[in-house]
Design an enzyme around this catalytic site. Structure first.
Site, PDB file in Angstrom:
ATOM      1  N   GLY A  56       3.982   0.635  -3.380  1.00  0.00           N
ATOM      2  CA  GLY A  56       4.995   1.286  -2.364  1.00  0.00           C
ATOM      3  C   GLY A  56       6.260   1.850  -2.743  1.00  0.00           C
ATOM      4  N   ASP A 112      10.002  -1.163  -1.693  1.00  0.00           N
ATOM      5  CA  ASP A 112       9.733  -0.558  -0.545  1.00  0.00           C
ATOM      6  C   ASP A 112      10.400  -1.066   0.881  1.00  0.00           C
ATOM      7  OD1 ASP A 112       7.968  -2.418  -0.282  1.00  0.00           O
ATOM      8  OD2 ASP A 112       6.167  -0.659   0.085  1.00  0.00           O
ATOM      9  N   ASP A 115      10.120  -7.984   3.833  1.00  0.00           N
ATOM     10  CA  ASP A 115       9.181  -8.431   4.993  1.00  0.00           C
ATOM     11  C   ASP A 115       9.378  -9.790   4.848  1.00  0.00           C
ATOM     12  OD1 ASP A 115       7.756  -8.667   7.248  1.00  0.00           O
ATOM     13  OD2 ASP A 115       5.793  -8.295   6.308  1.00  0.00           O
ATOM     14  N   LYS A 143      13.137  -6.263   7.316  1.00  0.00           N
ATOM     15  CA  LYS A 143      12.616  -6.530   8.652  1.00  0.00           C
ATOM     16  C   LYS A 143      13.698  -7.941   8.983  1.00  0.00           C
ATOM     17  CE  LYS A 143       8.041  -4.456   8.793  1.00  0.00           C
ATOM     18  NZ  LYS A 143       6.617  -5.261   8.633  1.00  0.00           N
ATOM     19  N   PHE A 164       4.943  -2.478  12.070  1.00  0.00           N
ATOM     20  CA  PHE A 164       4.266  -2.085  10.779  1.00  0.00           C
ATOM     21  C   PHE A 164       4.642  -0.698  10.610  1.00  0.00           C
ATOM     22  CE2 PHE A 164       0.973  -0.749   7.970  1.00  0.00           C
ATOM     23  CZ  PHE A 164       0.916  -1.912   6.930  1.00  0.00           C
ATOM     24  N   VAL A 165       5.137  -0.096   9.413  1.00  0.00           N
ATOM     25  CA  VAL A 165       5.341   0.895   9.315  1.00  0.00           C
ATOM     26  C   VAL A 165       4.791   1.728   8.078  1.00  0.00           C
ATOM     27  CG1 VAL A 165       7.682   0.606  10.299  1.00  0.00           C
ATOM     28  CG2 VAL A 165       7.426   0.371   7.909  1.00  0.00           C
ATOM     29  N   ASP A 171       2.171   2.240   2.794  1.00  0.00           N
ATOM     30  CA  ASP A 171       0.706   2.560   3.631  1.00  0.00           C
ATOM     31  C   ASP A 171       0.269   1.646   4.421  1.00  0.00           C
ATOM     32  OD1 ASP A 171       0.365   0.212   1.446  1.00  0.00           O
ATOM     33  OD2 ASP A 171      -1.746   0.738   1.803  1.00  0.00           O
ATOM     34  N   ARG A 177       1.036   7.208   2.239  1.00  0.00           N
ATOM     35  CA  ARG A 177       2.204   7.119   1.297  1.00  0.00           C
ATOM     36  C   ARG A 177       2.968   8.282   1.322  1.00  0.00           C
ATOM     37  NH1 ARG A 177       1.563   1.937  -0.761  1.00  0.00           N
ATOM     38  NH2 ARG A 177      -0.533   1.276  -1.540  1.00  0.00           N
TER      39      ARG A 177
HETATM   40  P1  IMP Z   1       6.522  -9.498   1.548  1.00  0.00           P
HETATM   41  O1  IMP Z   1       6.152 -10.081   0.353  1.00  0.00           O
HETATM   42  O2  IMP Z   1       6.154 -10.200   2.794  1.00  0.00           O
HETATM   43  O3  IMP Z   1       8.362  -9.359   1.734  1.00  0.00           O
HETATM   44  O4  IMP Z   1       6.045  -8.027   1.732  1.00  0.00           O
HETATM   45  C1  IMP Z   1       6.411  -7.042   0.597  1.00  0.00           C
HETATM   46  C2  IMP Z   1       5.296  -6.029   0.560  1.00  0.00           C
HETATM   47  O5  IMP Z   1       4.333  -5.935   1.852  1.00  0.00           O
HETATM   48  C3  IMP Z   1       6.082  -4.825   0.792  1.00  0.00           C
HETATM   49  O6  IMP Z   1       6.123  -4.695  -1.013  1.00  0.00           O
HETATM   50  C4  IMP Z   1       4.893  -3.970   1.095  1.00  0.00           C
HETATM   51  O7  IMP Z   1       4.170  -3.164   0.085  1.00  0.00           O
HETATM   52  C5  IMP Z   1       3.986  -4.795   2.068  1.00  0.00           C
HETATM   53  N1  IMP Z   1       4.609  -4.526   3.456  1.00  0.00           N
HETATM   54  C6  IMP Z   1       5.531  -5.261   4.377  1.00  0.00           C
HETATM   55  N2  IMP Z   1       5.740  -4.701   5.438  1.00  0.00           N
HETATM   56  C7  IMP Z   1       5.050  -3.378   5.497  1.00  0.00           C
HETATM   57  C8  IMP Z   1       4.948  -2.355   6.542  1.00  0.00           C
HETATM   58  O8  IMP Z   1       5.362  -2.427   7.659  1.00  0.00           O
HETATM   59  N3  IMP Z   1       4.058  -1.357   6.217  1.00  0.00           N
HETATM   60  C9  IMP Z   1       3.515  -1.372   4.773  1.00  0.00           C
HETATM   61  N4  IMP Z   1       3.449  -2.064   3.887  1.00  0.00           N
HETATM   62  C10 IMP Z   1       4.337  -3.535   4.118  1.00  0.00           C
HETATM   63 MG    MG Z   2       4.974  -3.496  -1.983  1.00  0.00          MG
END
Ligand code: IMP
Ligand code: MG
Length: 190
Positions: A56, A112, A115, A143, A164-165, A171, A177
């Site tokens: 990402g 990227d 979340d 977020k 979700f973006v 992606d 992407r």
């Molecule tokens: P986390 O571990 O939940 O913080 O998620 C991080 C990873 O989930 C990021 O590196 C992204 O690859 C993916 N991700 C989280 N939110 C989104 C979204 O809205 N769109 C696409 N990929 C996301």
């Molecule tokens: Mg990622």
């Protein structure tokens, strides 16, 4: 997708959340902040390691490193949290071992989006175990309604709503992407 015949990724986007121009301007600022930070931390002499979380952050890190004049190395972290068409994280899974040899280095994790924070928390732990000289993280998007308050992230490009973006590296099921902006897809996605 709403129109499965379309071969144009742009046609599936309902709305642009962060434009290509806004991203470029913010990446300038993030690079400047990172330069100041690394200088203040005494980083130099080839001690800087940028660790982009693949796939990402590919576009983000490519734009970021071209704005950093210091000598630096790129070491990729291969993590996936969203298998296939999932739009909620299944927790970070390593696709390759975390890069080693980070003792005494100034490490910058690049992702990227922040979340749930699981990816960043996991990688911070893995890097800290190797006793780097310093560790910081830069993410393009966060977020805030989801990111845990106790998880450090030194530089954030944009705070976005809990949607979700896709685009600029992000992606859905491996697609989108290549969009130059960050946007929201038309529903239904499945
Ligand atoms: P986390 O571990 O939940 O913080 O998620 C991080 C990873 O989930 C990021 O590196 C992204 O690859 C993916 N991700 C989280 N939110 C989104 C979204 O809205 N769109 C696409 N990929 C996301
Ligand atoms: Mg990622």
């Amino acid at each position: 997708m709403s129109d499965p015949r379309s071969s144009d990724a742009h046609a599936d986007v309902e709305r642009v959340l962060v434009s290509a121009e806004a991203i470029a301007a913010r990446v300038d600022e993030l690079a400047a902040a990172l330069r100041r930070d690394l200088a203040a931390a005494g980083a130099g002499d080839e001690g800087i390691v940028l660790m982009p979380v693949m796939t990402g952050s590919m576009l983000f890190v490519a734009d970021l490193v071209r704005r950093l004049p210091q000598k630096l190395r790129l070491e990729l972290a291969m993590v996936s949290s969203y298998p296939g068409t999932a739009t909620t994280s299944r927790g970070p899974r390593l696709a390759l071992p975390v890069p080693q040899g980070l003792a005494g280095r100034h490490v910058v994790l690049v992702d990227d989006i922040l979340d749930s924070g699981q990816t960043l928390r996991f990688l911070r732990g893995e890097v800290l175990r190797q006793q780097p000289a310093s560790l910081r993280a830069v993410v393009l998007l966060r977020k805030p309604s989801r990111a845990p308050a106790d998880l450090p992230c030194e530089h954030v490009g944009f705070e976005i709503p809990d949607e979700f973006v896709v685009g600029y590296g992000l992606d859905f099921d491996g697609l989108y992407r290549n969009l130059p902006f960050v946007g929201v897809l038309r529903s239904p996605r499945r």
